[in-house]
Design an enzyme around this catalytic site. Structure first.
Site, short mmCIF file in Angstrom:
data_model
loop_
_atom_site.label_atom_id
_atom_site.label_comp_id
_atom_site.label_asym_id
_atom_site.label_seq_id
_atom_site.Cartn_x
_atom_site.Cartn_y
_atom_site.Cartn_z
N THR A 93 0.80 -1.16 0.08
CA THR A 93 0.03 0.14 -0.06
C THR A 93 0.97 1.37 0.10
O THR A 93 2.13 1.03 0.38
CB THR A 93 -0.76 0.05 1.20
OG1 THR A 93 -1.44 -1.04 1.37
CG2 THR A 93 -1.70 1.17 1.32
N ARG A 138 -14.24 -7.33 -2.00
CA ARG A 138 -13.42 -6.77 -0.86
C ARG A 138 -12.78 -5.55 -0.59
O ARG A 138 -12.09 -4.99 -1.63
CB ARG A 138 -12.41 -7.89 -0.51
CG ARG A 138 -11.80 -7.75 0.91
CD ARG A 138 -10.33 -7.09 0.58
NE ARG A 138 -9.61 -6.96 1.99
CZ ARG A 138 -8.35 -6.36 1.82
NH1 ARG A 138 -7.78 -5.92 1.08
NH2 ARG A 138 -7.45 -6.16 3.12
N VAL A 139 -13.05 -4.84 0.34
CA VAL A 139 -12.49 -3.46 0.65
C VAL A 139 -11.92 -3.53 1.95
O VAL A 139 -12.11 -3.95 2.86
CB VAL A 139 -13.56 -2.17 0.79
CG1 VAL A 139 -12.97 -0.98 1.12
CG2 VAL A 139 -14.22 -2.11 -0.65
N ASP A 168 -8.75 -1.34 4.57
CA ASP A 168 -8.60 -0.10 5.50
C ASP A 168 -8.48 1.15 4.80
O ASP A 168 -8.51 2.05 5.03
CB ASP A 168 -7.93 -0.55 6.60
CG ASP A 168 -6.28 -0.60 6.20
OD1 ASP A 168 -6.03 -1.18 5.24
OD2 ASP A 168 -5.24 0.16 6.86
N THR A 184 -0.74 0.79 6.48
CA THR A 184 -0.36 -0.56 5.67
C THR A 184 -0.50 -1.73 6.45
O THR A 184 0.27 -1.85 7.55
CB THR A 184 0.82 0.03 5.01
OG1 THR A 184 1.04 -1.55 4.33
CG2 THR A 184 2.11 0.41 5.97
N GLY A 202 -5.69 -5.29 6.13
CA GLY A 202 -6.56 -4.31 6.46
C GLY A 202 -7.83 -4.56 7.47
O GLY A 202 -8.28 -3.66 8.06
#
Lengths: 342, 342
Positions: B210, B238-239, B241, B261, B264
């Site tokens: 990330t 999927r999502v 953080d 990072t 998540g």
């Protein structure tokens, strides 16, 4: 109530023999169970309400409380209780969640839901789902059956299908009043917030909202959940605070369970649900003081309208809101209270 | 550096004449500006790195720092600085964001980004976008040009188009190494987390991540931003953080700016970014102590792997992580430091 008290004493006495220290406290906490719910906050004024409509809202809240309380009474988990309470509100077209969800700009329903288990900090959320009959069951499924916390759009629906969640077609979600609400604002390029106070020409028709529940079960575990149909005429895949853990929903046995309702953008920026928990954990505030600080001071300073329900691990309940009204109620020790206005 | 110090003294002297009290402090704060960035945390071990690859990562981090610092040096805003730094990392295929994003199970890229302005707590986020060249520019656009905070999927892309964000086709996002990573895990039914330590047969190839940046500008304003390509082989929309305000990104001039990072799901459940801010605001911890408490204690207890970068309003920087490595660096008072391993 007297009976319950007697049982607690009895329990405490037995337990004292076995464990020695502080059994009263531990056991009175174990016997305590309660549920608090909301059906949205906003410009809800007595003068704009008909007796029939008022009765319909009260009826929906009553059935939701009874459904959740029945789970707790039988010794069921707080997770089960909040899901059962929210399913009742999702199935009731008076509330903006599940059936009765408002329409987005393209004439469809886009629903969001989330749930959190205070025992282990597990959480699940779905956003932008269109065909799941009870979005809260999908959020629970994400929490319990996947390694993820949040799923959006068609992917979330695909996953819900693997869990056996019930699906419904657009005809099921269609509600004439919600459709009429969309037609009214369709050409204004305005998204109408679910608390209805920003474009307030016809308040009578503005029965927007979100639904939520927080429960404490006999094992002393808290859970919180929230579900919404979002904003009328919303565009661009907008997501509010309802499916955001920390913003719209939070639960932690160390502190409290919280479910929010209001102008979602402000609730995200203020991380409202977790802020209540933080104020309890880090500043030692009670759940009442913490919730008041967030809703009546911090949100007001930011011009964020709405409210929340919260309960701590001892069953203390608070339901603050900075709008004219909030559909709300709780049930605790067999006592039930349902309120709408200030 | 000497020149800068001389200027500060000069400023302080001038200001003292005008304002009277505590001008040094106010002006030294105003002159203080800095940027800190990360390129992902995970199982990043010296023994698995080639000198060429190490140089490539260092080069990317260096260019990103220079881009952000240049904005600050010219008196630009912290919002502008974090966006410019992140664009460099998004354009660099070594980092899992923008070009170089990993592939989801259906062989496409699904990117998330968010940004927050510590001056006014405004925030913007996009999730699940597939064709926006620099997702961070879309997140900024949501923050600055819409009434919303979060937009997902095609709706977010539609909005980004109205803002003039640059788009790119799938060929632009294609990266052979990322594609090969997907083929390796495709049939395992496993999503590979962006820190790469859970399915670690071939660590050499696991350059997940990330990207993030936190900046403090000459006006004393903090901003934070995060961007990611998510998980290889991810499914179901999927999502993580990264696009969640409070979890992956948070900024508040009262406390600090944070970009996270790691795994998540744990960062969402722990509301990590806002937790650092809360510990500062409510318990009076320094940014270092607060970040350490969250990353090295609270996350570790929950088995949540990862790290974060944070900076307070005085320019104090911290970059804790509980994984073997984190691509990271900062630039402050003309001094630059770039690090990878512990």
């Amino acid at each position: 109530m007297k009976k319950l008290f007697f049982l607690v004493i009895l329990f405490a006495a037995c337990s004292q023999d076995k464990k020695g220290t502080e059994p009263e406290k531990a056991n009175s906490m174990k016997e305590q169970f309660a549920i608090v719910i909301h059906g949205g906050a906003g410009t809800i004024l007595k003068e704009n309400m008909t007796p029939e409509l008022e009765k319909a809202y009260q009826g929906g809240l009553d059935r939701a409380l009874e459904a959740g309380y029945a789970v707790l009474e039988k010794g069921g988990s707080s997770v089960e209780a909040v899901v059962e309470a929210i399913k009742v509100l999702e199935d009731d077209p008076h509330f903006n969640a599940g059936k009765g969800s408002v329409f987005s700009a393209d004439g469809k329903n886009e629903m969001d839901a989330s749930i959190m288990d205070g025992k282990n900090l597990m959480a699940g959320a779905v956003a932008g789902v269109r065909t799941i009959k009870n979005p809260i069951t999908a959020a629970r499924c994400v929490m319990e059956k996947s390694q993820h916390v949040m799923m959006v759009g068609k992917g979330a629906e695909e996953f819900a299908r693997t869990c056996g969640c019930e699906f419904a077609d657009t005809a099921y979600f269609f509600d004439q009043k919600r459709w009429d609400q969309l037609q009214k604002v369709k050409d204004t390029e305005q998204s109408v917030l679910d608390h209805g106070s920003t474009s307030a020409n016809d308040l009578k028709d503005k029965k927007f909202g979100t639904v939520g529940a927080v429960a404490l079960d006999k094992n002393g575990n808290l859970a919180a959940a929230t579900s919404t149909g979002g904003m009328t005429n919303k565009k661009y895949g907008r997501v509010g605070d309802s499916p955001i853990i920390g913003a719209g929903t939070y639960a932690n046995n160390k502190t409290c369970g919280v479910s929010c309702t209001g102008h979602g953008e402000f609730f995200i920026r203020s991380v409202v649900a977790y802020d209540v928990s933080s104020l309890m954990e880090y500043k030692g505030l009670s759940v009442e003081k913490a919730a008041e600080e967030v809703v009546m001071k911090k949100l007001v300073e930011l011009k964020g309208e709405g409210g929340l329900i919260a309960m701590d691990v001892k069953g203390n309940i608070t339901m603050p809101f900075n709008t004219p009204g909030m559909y709300r109620g709780y049930m605790k020790n067999g006592k039930k209270e349902i309120l709408i206005y200030k």
